[in-house]
Enzyme design. Structure first.
Site, PDB file in Angstrom:
ATOM      1  N   GLU A 257      54.062  52.556  42.886  1.00 49.01           N
ATOM      2  CA  GLU A 257      55.027  52.215  41.763  1.00 49.01           C
ATOM      3  C   GLU A 257      55.538  53.238  40.974  1.00 49.01           C
ATOM      4  O   GLU A 257      54.770  53.926  40.502  1.00 49.01           O
ATOM      5  CB  GLU A 257      54.484  51.078  41.048  1.00 49.01           C
ATOM      6  CG  GLU A 257      54.122  49.944  41.940  1.00 49.01           C
ATOM      7  CD  GLU A 257      53.799  48.380  41.103  1.00 49.01           C
ATOM      8  OE1 GLU A 257      54.178  47.384  41.279  1.00 49.01           O
ATOM      9  OE2 GLU A 257      53.309  48.861  39.980  1.00 49.01           O
ATOM     10  N   CYS A 258      56.868  53.444  40.822  1.00 50.95           N
ATOM     11  CA  CYS A 258      57.400  54.527  39.899  1.00 50.95           C
ATOM     12  C   CYS A 258      56.774  55.863  40.231  1.00 50.95           C
ATOM     13  O   CYS A 258      57.191  56.414  41.072  1.00 50.95           O
ATOM     14  CB  CYS A 258      57.450  53.986  38.465  1.00 50.95           C
ATOM     15  SG  CYS A 258      58.642  54.642  37.369  1.00 50.95           S
ATOM     16  N   GLY A 259      55.919  56.378  39.071  1.00 54.25           N
ATOM     17  CA  GLY A 259      55.322  57.485  39.411  1.00 54.25           C
ATOM     18  C   GLY A 259      54.338  57.834  40.582  1.00 54.25           C
ATOM     19  O   GLY A 259      54.384  58.726  41.175  1.00 54.25           O
TER      20      GLY A 259
END
Length: 438
Positions: free
Chosen positions: A327-329
């Site tokens: 997720e994201c990073g």
């Protein structure tokens, strides 16, 4: 269960609400109370500060992303506490234009639903009796919203405080505290908000300072007496199920943005959670059924991650046989490369055809509704997920299949669809909950 509670809210961001929240949590704890914190909205940084101040995990409550059953299950985490203190987000009535699962995401909705009276933190800078007009407007805007009073912040002098109190007396508004202006009571920030709790250079001393400050300038007895609740948990409330039985989760300063209610639900369902630290060059446990890379700040540690060969090799080995999700990073680290703020390109895991850049900053912020094209662990294709996105990274190159069809809170299509390739899935949005079927 009926644990009395309060909502600490404000007319807008930047009023000092979080400082008040942390000081109040610790001051009430020092007074001998077991205090359960909550955070209204999709913030994934504040709950870690709440936990440090109170000694109990803090959970998000979000009316846009969560249905009534999940809200009930999360609120029920207060069992065993003497008092609830919830922190609002942005302004008290701020939310999106179109309702989601059970509302627009406003803190006022959560306070009204739970029956928690609101304490409004007012920045009194540059005004005197006029602050009462703001308090009156907020307290009367929604007649069904319980209101406890105000805490006046950034008060310049005793004369200033007297004028502020005169205005509040004129409208019958209880003043629960008046905090003198203090330039040193500021938490450090970076591009996604506060610096993470684990990175604060001296968090314990800071929280103790906030508690002493609040104890000296607010009426703790009146605040405790103002707490109320009408919440009665429903029979159908439950936390989310895990996406795998044995789940290896990256957990360190680069990977920490995972909503606490998900972890609690996964544990309650019997999942074995196996944390590991990519920054310490630890590989995921080879016995894991699935690897999960949460969001965080990998762009600040890109060189260390690129050099963490044991971590990267272990991640690649797992991806050949079982699911990996980021997720994201975590999405950025699963790609081919990450370009940091200085423009330096760092090789990442190479499990997705993705290259991202933090050198070319552009803010992406808002709720997301995603319908999955492929599964995420045991979450099947076709599932609708509600979540939130907040990052400044830009996609330079992308290939492979999209993970989901993604829209924002208004129903507009979002270009960032996430990616899937083999056993690997990832997206920029952080999952909060499964959405009800249309």
């Amino acid at each position: 269960m009926s644990v009395p509670g309060l909502m600490i809210a404000a007319p807008a961001s930047g009023t000092g609400k979080t400082t008040v929240m942390l000081g109040l949590l610790r001051a009430l704890t020092h007074a001998g109370l077991t205090v359960q914190p909550f955070k209204s909205g999709p913030d994934y940084i504040d709950p870690a500060f709440h936990r440090a101040a109170s000694g109990r995990p803090s959970f998000n409550l979000d009316s846009w992303a969560m249905g009534s059953g999940l809200l009930d299950a999360i609120a029920a985490q207060a069992v065993g506490a003497d008092m609830i203190v919830a922190e609002g987000s942005m302004g008290l009535f701020d939310g999106v234009a179109r309702p989601g699962e059970s509302g627009i995401g406003a803190s006022a909705e959560t306070a009204r639903r739970m029956g928690w009276p609101v304490i409004l933190v007012l920045d009194a800078s540059g005004q005197a009796q006029s602050a009462a007009a703001t308090a009156l407007g907020f307290s009367s805007f929604d007649p069904e919203l319980p209101f406890a009073g105000v805490i006046l912040n950034r008060v310049a002098s005793p004369r200033h405080e007297a004028l502020l109190r005169r205005g509040m007396d004129a409208i019958g508004m209880p003043v629960l505290g008046a905090l003198p202006r203090r330039g040193d009571l500021v938490l450090p920030e970076r591009h996604l908000g506060l610096v993470q709790a684990v990175e604060h250079p001296d968090l314990e001393r800071a929280v103790e300072g906030y508690a002493a400050f609040l104890s000296a300038h607010v009426d703790l007895a009146a605040i405790q007496a103002a707490a109320r609740s009408t919440f009665v948990p429903g029979a159908d409330g439950r936390l989310p199920d895990p996406p795998a039985q044995r789940l290896a989760i990256a957990q360190d300063a680069a990977f920490s943005f995972l909503y606490p209610h998900l972890l609690a639900g996964w544990r309650d369902a019997g999942a074995q959670l196996m944390p590991f630290s990519p920054l310490a060059d630890e590989a995921p446990d080879p016995s894991a059924d699935m690897v999960w890379l949460p969001g965080g700040y990998p762009e600040l540690h890109a060189g260390r991650i690129a050099a963490a060969e044991h971590f990267l090799d272990g991640l690649r080995r797992h991806a050949r046989r079982g699911p990996v999700h980021g997720e994201c990073g975590g999405y950025m680290v699963l790609g081919d490369a990450l370009v940091d703020k200085q423009g330096e390109r760092h090789r990442m895991a190479g499990l997705l055809g993705l290259e991202t850049s933090y050198a070319q900053r552009r803010m992406h912020l808002g709720y997301r509704l995603a319908r999955l094209h492929g599964s995420i662990g045991t979450i099947p294709a076709g599932t609708r997920l509600r979540g939130h996105e907040f990052h400044y990274s830009t996609i330079l190159k992308q290939s492979g299949d999209p993970l989901a069809e993604v829209t924002d809170a208004n129903g507009d299509v979002v270009a960032e669809t996430g990616s899937r390739q083999g056993h690997v899935t990832a997206s920029f949005f952080h999952m909060i909950a499964e959405a009800a079927e249309e």
